[in-house]
Design a protein around this motif. Structure first.
Motif, short mmCIF file in Angstrom:
data_model
loop_
_atom_site.label_atom_id
_atom_site.label_comp_id
_atom_site.label_asym_id
_atom_site.label_seq_id
_atom_site.Cartn_x
_atom_site.Cartn_y
_atom_site.Cartn_z
N GLU A 26 0.85 -1.19 0.00
CA GLU A 26 0.00 0.00 0.00
C GLU A 26 0.89 1.24 0.00
O GLU A 26 1.87 1.31 0.76
CB GLU A 26 -0.91 0.02 1.22
CG GLU A 26 -1.78 1.27 1.32
CD GLU A 26 -2.55 1.35 2.63
OE1 GLU A 26 -3.66 0.76 2.68
OE2 GLU A 26 -2.04 1.96 3.59
N GLN A 28 0.60 5.45 0.22
CA GLN A 28 -0.27 6.59 0.50
C GLN A 28 0.47 7.88 0.18
O GLN A 28 1.56 8.13 0.68
CB GLN A 28 -0.71 6.61 1.96
CG GLN A 28 -1.84 5.67 2.28
CD GLN A 28 -2.40 5.93 3.68
OE1 GLN A 28 -1.67 6.31 4.58
NE2 GLN A 28 -3.69 5.71 3.85
N THR A 33 -4.71 6.83 -2.16
CA THR A 33 -4.21 5.60 -1.56
C THR A 33 -4.18 4.54 -2.63
O THR A 33 -5.19 4.33 -3.34
CB THR A 33 -5.12 5.15 -0.40
OG1 THR A 33 -5.12 6.15 0.63
CG2 THR A 33 -4.63 3.84 0.19
#
Length: 586
Positions: A26, A28, A33
């Motif tokens: 992930e 961000q 995101t």
């Protein structure tokens, strides 16, 4: 351009070759995101592109809020195989369009799906930039005409973003070829195209509409830059004051016949200019992006949520079952299960899933919102808890319009705090001007406040911004209902006055039979009765009695003057000769 694409594809191939592991990460950035199975560097690269596109809009429109209320999630798959597990089912069959990406907008989030091995695309991010442009323009949807809305989206979709510069407005060769082979739409007609027009829906007419909207936007943008004029911004300023689009065009652009001749000549020319922006000073620091590895259940929960939003329900449920088996406390999985049950009509199950999500994470504004919304819809749950959850959702995400609208509806159904309900509705509309439901609900609140003229004003404004024929039809039907109701009330009042004037004077000692029911104004606590109307009996000129039978004890209601009762229902039009005993039952 080809050199940049070749370098990009080489970069992608190196990354995908080294990312043999199926693990997900992930990333961000300040405004997006992303999750990807192509590795950290590739994820950072994609978000850098999107952050730079956002910077383009912020630079071009410095006074606008370029960030939507609903968060933007990006799923970037490393190859077509992974992409196919998420793309719409309609595109999975042999011979269908080979998608490189798509933009999925729902009421509570925005999803971007990208395939990172797309080859042979001149503008691989075109569809994303096109839809992202619409997202940026959504707050102007109540005054921006369709030709300019689509023209700007077509203009920005051909954007090339490099490390230190941006190229905007490269010509669309497909649009130019189509326009050169077909007769263009007269400009007054193009400017007046709305959601009900065949130019917006029929395939052949729609193609010329999109192409010409791009060409006119491109011509005016380039001409303004070359001649140091501001015709397009003048036009937008007039539109924002709700001037007629054609009149505003004549004032901003001059003679439309001359503009059309100039456009026809522009389409046939051999070369076209485009814009160049230096992005070297863009405040984008890739090193500040937050990166973390995801467990497979965490990644699968996000993928399952995307599939649910895309209505691939069976695949979403299968993925969620495996997520909850490995991670029973996954909040997103609970939210998505709630969404699936809600979409299937199983409201008790949906309420249970959202209630569990709230308990797992009270900071989830979506769980708070949906728990309250479903409780309100089913008539279950405690009123205080429903109100508390909606206020919590607003506090957790003040930019999420549905929470304001739902709380306004909560007050409206109980006929309490109506002035506050009106303020809440206004906030919802300001956050999402294009959502017709908020405007219809605002009109209902005004009717509860006995302000039919204000309700009609809101609905007529809504009619002018309806995006689809269905939305326009719903609004027009509601306008007709209110106007016919007002006409019926006025006629009944005039008839009553005429009867009173024609009746002889009756001395006080000859008092007629008193009304059957008490005549004082309603007082005491207010209640909400849910059920089916039965036993409707009309007595005298305007007296009425009825029962509402639901899951609980039957509720008996009465009035001496049914013309004072506000009655609304879906697909119902109040007739001039209105007889409740025949109309209300059932």
């Amino acid at each position: 351009m080809s050199r940049i694409i070749a370098l990009l594809l080489l970069f992608l191939s190196v990354l995908t070759a080294s990312a043999s592991s199926p693990s997900w990460v992930e990333v961000q950035s300040p405004h997006f995101t992303l999750i990807t199975d192509a590795g950290e560097k590739q994820g950072v690269h994609v978000l850098d592109q999107l952050e730079r596109m956002r910077w383009v809009f912020k630079t071009l429109f410095p006074t606008s809020n370029v960030d939507p209320a609903a968060p933007i999630f990006v799923i970037a798959t490393k190859n077509k195989k992974d992409f196919s597990t998420l793309e719409p089912e309609a595109y999975l069959a042999k011979g269908q369009i080979n998608l490189a990406g798509l933009f999925l907008n729902t009421i509570d989030k925005n999803y971007i799906l990208l395939r990172l091995d797309a080859e042979g695309e001149q503008h691989p991010f075109a569809i994303i930039y096109h839809e992202y442009t619409h997202l940026q323009l959504s707050k102007a949807s109540d005054w921006l005409p369709l030709w300019l809305n689509e023209g700007l989206a077509e203009f920005f979709q051909n954007t090339d973003i490099h490390d230190k510069d941006v190229q905007l407005g490269e010509p669309s060769m497909d649009d130019l070829l189509y326009l050169r082979q077909n007769r263009i739409i007269p400009l007054p007609t193009l400017i007046k195209v709305d959601a009900t027009s065949p130019y917006y829906h029929e395939e052949q007419k729609g193609s010329i509409f999109y192409a010409e909207s791009w060409a006119l936007t491109h011509y005016i943008e380039i001409s303004d830059r070359q001649n140091n004029t501001h015709h397009l911004s003048d036009y937008a300023e007039r539109l924002s004051r709700h001037e007629d689009p054609v009149t505003a065009a004549q004032e901003a652009f001059g003679d439309l016949n001359q503009l059309q001749k100039a456009l026809e000549s522009y389409i046939t020319q051999s070369g076209f200019h485009f814009f160049h922006m230096s992005s070297a000073s863009a405040p984008i620091d890739d090193a500040s992006f937050k990166v973390k590895p995801l467990t497979q259940p965490e990644a699968d929960a996000i993928r399952a949520d995307f599939l649910a939003c895309e209505q691939r329900t069976k695949d979403s449920r299968a993925l969620l079952d495996s997520v909850l088996k490995e991670d029973p406390n996954n909040v997103l999985a609970h939210e998505t299960m709630g969404y699936l049950e809600f979409a299937s009509g199983n409201l008790p199950a949906a309420q249970k899933w959202y209630e569990q999500a709230v308990k797992l994470d009270s900071q989830s504004y979506l769980a708070q919102y949906y728990y309250a919304a479903i409780s309100l819809s089913t008539g279950s749950g405690d009123d205080a808890q429903i109100e508390s959850s909606l206020r919590a959702a607003i506090k957790l995400n003040p930019e999420f319009a549905p929470s304001y609208d739902q709380l306004a509806s909560f007050y409206g159904m109980r006929r309490e705090k109506l002035s506050q309900a009106h303020i809440l509705n206004s906030q919802a509309i300001s956050l999402d001007p294009g959502e017709m439901r908020y405007r219809l609900n605002a009109a209902n609140i005004l009717l509860e406040e006995v302000k039919p003229d204000d309700a009609l004003r809101v609905l007529k404004q809504a009619l002018s911004v309806a995006k689809t024929p269905e939305d326009a039809a719903k609004v027009q039907q509601r306008i007709n209902e209110i106007e016919q109701d007002q006409t019926a009330r006025n006629q009944a009042s005039q008839q009553a006055a005429a009867r009173a004037a024609s009746q002889p004077f009756v001395p006080a000692r000859e008092v007629s039979t008193p009304p059957k029911h008490p005549t004082e104004e309603p007082h005491g606590p207010k209640h909400l009765a849910k059920g089916i109307i039965h036993n409707v009996e009309c007595n005298g000129a305007s007296e009425i009695e009825l029962k509402v039978e639901g899951s609980g004890p039957a509720v008996s209601l009465y009035t001496n003057d049914y013309m004072k009762v506000d009655f609304t229902a879906a697909n119902f039009t109040r007739q001039e000769k209105f007889i409740p005993a025949k109309t209300w039952r059932g």
